[in-house]
Design a protein around this motif. Sequence first.
Motif, PDB file in Angstrom:
ATOM      1  N   ALA A  56       0.827  -1.205   0.000  1.00 40.29           N
ATOM      2  CA  ALA A  56       0.000   0.000   0.000  1.00 40.29           C
ATOM      3  C   ALA A  56       0.863   1.258   0.000  1.00 40.29           C
ATOM      4  O   ALA A  56       0.567   2.240  -0.699  1.00 40.29           O
ATOM      5  CB  ALA A  56      -0.926  -0.004   1.215  1.00 40.29           C
TER       6      ALA A  56
ATOM      7  N   VAL B 214       1.968   3.960  -3.642  1.00 43.80           N
ATOM      8  CA  VAL B 214       1.803   5.416  -3.628  1.00 43.80           C
ATOM      9  C   VAL B 214       3.128   6.117  -3.920  1.00 43.80           C
ATOM     10  O   VAL B 214       3.183   7.084  -4.697  1.00 43.80           O
ATOM     11  CB  VAL B 214       1.239   5.879  -2.268  1.00 43.80           C
TER      12      VAL B 214
ATOM     13  N   ARG C 272       3.979   6.123  -7.567  1.00 46.89           N
ATOM     14  CA  ARG C 272       2.985   6.717  -8.461  1.00 46.89           C
ATOM     15  C   ARG C 272       3.541   7.929  -9.202  1.00 46.89           C
ATOM     16  O   ARG C 272       3.380   8.053 -10.426  1.00 46.89           O
ATOM     17  CB  ARG C 272       1.743   7.103  -7.664  1.00 46.89           C
TER      18      ARG C 272
ATOM     19  N   GLY D 241       1.405   0.046  -9.391  1.00 43.73           N
ATOM     20  CA  GLY D 241       0.947  -1.003  -8.489  1.00 43.73           C
ATOM     21  C   GLY D 241       1.617  -2.335  -8.745  1.00 43.73           C
ATOM     22  O   GLY D 241       1.929  -3.076  -7.806  1.00 43.73           O
TER      23      GLY D 241
ATOM     24  N   ASP E  69     -11.164  -1.236 -12.891  1.00 46.19           N
ATOM     25  CA  ASP E  69     -10.699  -0.873 -11.550  1.00 46.19           C
ATOM     26  C   ASP E  69     -11.041  -1.965 -10.539  1.00 46.19           C
ATOM     27  O   ASP E  69     -12.194  -2.382 -10.417  1.00 46.19           O
ATOM     28  CB  ASP E  69     -11.354   0.437 -11.099  1.00 46.19           C
TER      29      ASP E  69
ATOM     30  N   HIS F 233      -5.596   1.306  -3.426  1.00 45.66           N
ATOM     31  CA  HIS F 233      -5.418   2.400  -4.378  1.00 45.66           C
ATOM     32  C   HIS F 233      -5.972   2.075  -5.760  1.00 45.66           C
ATOM     33  O   HIS F 233      -5.986   2.940  -6.636  1.00 45.66           O
ATOM     34  CB  HIS F 233      -3.933   2.743  -4.508  1.00 45.66           C
ATOM     35  N   ASN F 234      -6.427   0.838  -5.959  1.00 49.99           N
ATOM     36  CA  ASN F 234      -6.941   0.437  -7.264  1.00 49.99           C
ATOM     37  C   ASN F 234      -8.457   0.368  -7.299  1.00 49.99           C
ATOM     38  O   ASN F 234      -9.042   0.178  -8.353  1.00 49.99           O
ATOM     39  CB  ASN F 234      -6.341  -0.923  -7.662  1.00 49.99           C
TER      40      ASN F 234
ATOM     41  N   ARG G 204      -6.285   4.908  -8.598  1.00 52.77           N
ATOM     42  CA  ARG G 204      -5.175   5.849  -8.661  1.00 52.77           C
ATOM     43  C   ARG G 204      -3.906   5.181  -9.178  1.00 52.77           C
ATOM     44  O   ARG G 204      -2.978   5.847  -9.608  1.00 52.77           O
ATOM     45  CB  ARG G 204      -4.914   6.457  -7.279  1.00 52.77           C
TER      46      ARG G 204
END
Length: 335
Positions: free
Chosen positions: A15, A19, A22, A43, A137, A180-181, A186
């Motif tokens: 997690a 980020v 990204r 990811g 997603d 985040h998916n 994102r």
Amino acid sequence: MLYGIIAAAAFLLTALLAVLLRTPALRLGVLDRRRQRNVPLSGGVAVVAVTGSVVAVKDWESAGSGIGGLLAAGGVVALLGLADDVWRLRRRVLAAGTGVAAACVVPYAEAGVGAGLLGVVWVVGVTFGFRGLDHSDGLAGAVGAVTAFGVAACAAVDLMDGIAALMSVLAAALTGFLLHNWHPARVALGSCGSMSAGFVIAVGAVHVRAGFGVGESAGVLFALTAVVCADVVLVLLSRRLGGRAVLRSGPDHLAHRLRRLGLTVPGVTLLLATGAVSGVLVGVLAHADRVGGDALWWVAGVALVAVFALFRVPVYADRRTVSSQVRALLRVRNG
């Protein structure tokens, strides 16, 4: 207890790393452009890096034979997928590389040469099946986490601690990625993450079923990956009957058709994840000899019904309609 701590660490680290990666992915232009907005493919790298770090936590070779080779082969597939994310490789190249990697780690000694070669073909199919799920997603992450957990449960039944722990860590990493998916995503897995996850899950399942009967093993493997297999069958069937190239991308997957029926993106993910849970539950119970082969036939039957029902949902634009629209647009532009 140790495996639980490692899985929790994999969840948190994935997690966090997804980020952190990204912004570099955005700056380098490593993006998934199949969605309505550009989503960075950070990811997959996070899932691969965190899952691979498990090697440093435990002596895998003592926990189960072939685990080090499986991780190495999965890393090769991840690099191949990363190259595809950056340079868009031909699918034949991806299939050939995945096939070679699978051929190096399939347990021929336990399964036999014939069954081992069938396992290679199945691994390549499942790997590409997971790659195909990454267009929506949350879908690839959710189905991947459920399937990895199911393979872990099967391995635990046979006291294959190495594979059980590895699949648990992969399931935890995919769950951390899902933070985040989930829609609106994102980050995305990309070929790097989806192909490597599908490859490791598929090879792990083949190791778990090595030495069992081919027919029963095929049923268990199908149940564990029912959603992935149904998606592959639906896509191949629709493209062949629609006169389209099999390797050509298109809006013809399970998720695309369910969206056309009016489901939301989260609704599609939850529905297919529920289907994956149902198939995995039957597969684990069949592997543990808690249910008979009839249950596996029920999974196959339900999957086929879903495939043929969704096959009737139109997804390809009529060529004559498109041609007439193009001609009309040209007439307007010309005056």
